[in-house]
Write a protein that holds these residues in place. Structure first.
Motif, PDB file in Angstrom:
ATOM      1  N   ASP B  18      -1.141   7.135  -1.051  1.00 57.19           N
ATOM      2  CA  ASP B  18      -1.818   7.118   0.249  1.00 57.19           C
ATOM      3  C   ASP B  18      -3.233   6.546   0.113  1.00 57.19           C
ATOM      4  OD1 ASP B  18      -3.479   9.145  -0.620  1.00 57.19           O
ATOM      5  OD2 ASP B  18      -3.004  10.508   1.028  1.00 57.19           O
ATOM      6  N   LYS B  23      -0.288  10.290  -4.779  1.00 55.20           N
ATOM      7  CA  LYS B  23       1.105   9.834  -4.804  1.00 55.20           C
ATOM      8  C   LYS B  23       1.870  10.595  -3.719  1.00 55.20           C
ATOM      9  CE  LYS B  23       4.979   9.330  -8.004  1.00 55.20           C
ATOM     10  NZ  LYS B  23       5.390   9.488  -9.416  1.00 55.20           N
ATOM     11  N   ILE B  24       2.420   9.858  -2.769  1.00 54.54           N
ATOM     12  CA  ILE B  24       3.106  10.463  -1.623  1.00 54.54           C
ATOM     13  C   ILE B  24       4.596  10.636  -1.889  1.00 54.54           C
ATOM     14  CG2 ILE B  24       3.778  10.026   0.787  1.00 54.54           C
ATOM     15  CD1 ILE B  24       0.835  10.796   0.375  1.00 54.54           C
ATOM     16  N   GLY B  25       5.172   9.651  -2.546  1.00 52.57           N
ATOM     17  CA  GLY B  25       6.609   9.667  -2.792  1.00 52.57           C
ATOM     18  C   GLY B  25       7.074   8.249  -3.068  1.00 52.57           C
ATOM     19  N   LYS B  45      10.067   8.704   1.443  1.00 55.78           N
ATOM     20  CA  LYS B  45      10.538  10.053   1.112  1.00 55.78           C
ATOM     21  C   LYS B  45       9.465  10.757   0.297  1.00 55.78           C
ATOM     22  CE  LYS B  45      14.309  12.442  -1.290  1.00 55.78           C
ATOM     23  NZ  LYS B  45      15.494  12.251  -2.136  1.00 55.78           N
ATOM     24  N   SER B  46       9.116  11.948   0.752  1.00 56.92           N
ATOM     25  CA  SER B  46       8.035  12.697   0.108  1.00 56.92           C
ATOM     26  C   SER B  46       8.531  14.089  -0.259  1.00 56.92           C
ATOM     27  CB  SER B  46       6.864  12.797   1.089  1.00 56.92           C
ATOM     28  OG  SER B  46       5.817  13.553   0.542  1.00 56.92           O
ATOM     29  N   LEU B  79      -1.739  11.285   3.836  1.00 55.75           N
ATOM     30  CA  LEU B  79      -0.602  12.188   3.998  1.00 55.75           C
ATOM     31  C   LEU B  79      -0.761  13.016   5.274  1.00 55.75           C
ATOM     32  CD1 LEU B  79       2.030  13.301   2.841  1.00 55.75           C
ATOM     33  CD2 LEU B  79       0.706  14.903   1.478  1.00 55.75           C
TER      34      LEU B  79
END
Lengths: 108, 108
Positions: B18, B23-25, B45-46, B79
């Motif tokens: 983000d 790290k979001i996914g 996808k998170s 996020l």
């Protein structure tokens, strides 16, 4: 309601028929314009019964029409027309300078 | 030469950070406009450490910039901003009439 969107992973697994109704193979992946986010072309994988028999062809997105009843894409090209165009391995899939060499395969 | 194209299956497996560097996914799939062949948005996808902890968020293509060194996409959203937008399962991923409800997630 009818959705106007399709998931990329559904496209990737779809079977492709040519203009004459012959089963050509399946879409392996899509090549996307990084910046614009448009599909430059679909990579159609054909053959595969014997080693060395597999070919990958670039097919413009607008040449592919989805047939809901058939659950497959129908291409407005024939297998012979694909043979006359670029194919793996000599073809650099990201090189747009080949546009002039194979104009019919690159109409966006 | 620098290629202007990217394969869809490379995009689908890419990690997403983000705006704050978290790290979001990862990108799970792309949603494509059937007719125009443009990417409407990426489905990110998170989570997933626990059952029920998984979320899917629509992220516009032009919000994602690929960082070659990081080998990942960087998103110009946080996020928290994603949390404020549509998410699974209540969200109909193909329903463009939600455009007015979540305008910021649908800018093409």
């Amino acid at each position: 309601m009818v959705h106007t969107l399709v998931p990329s992973d559904c496209v990737e697994s779809a079977v492709v028929y040519d203009r004459d109704g012959r089963k050509i193979g399946a879409i392996e992946r899509l090549m996307l314009e990084k910046k614009a986010g448009t599909v430059a072309y679909a990579v159609v994988k054909s053959g595969g019964f014997f080693k060395g028999d597999v070919h990958h062809y670039p097919v413009p997105w607008n040449s592919l029409k989805y047939n809901v009843g058939r659950r497959a894409y129908e291409m407005d090209l024939t297998l012979e027309e694909l043979h006359g165009g670029p194919s793996e391995p000599e073809f650099d899939w990201g090189d747009r300078s080949l546009l002039s060499q194979y104009p019919q395969y690159w109409i966006l």
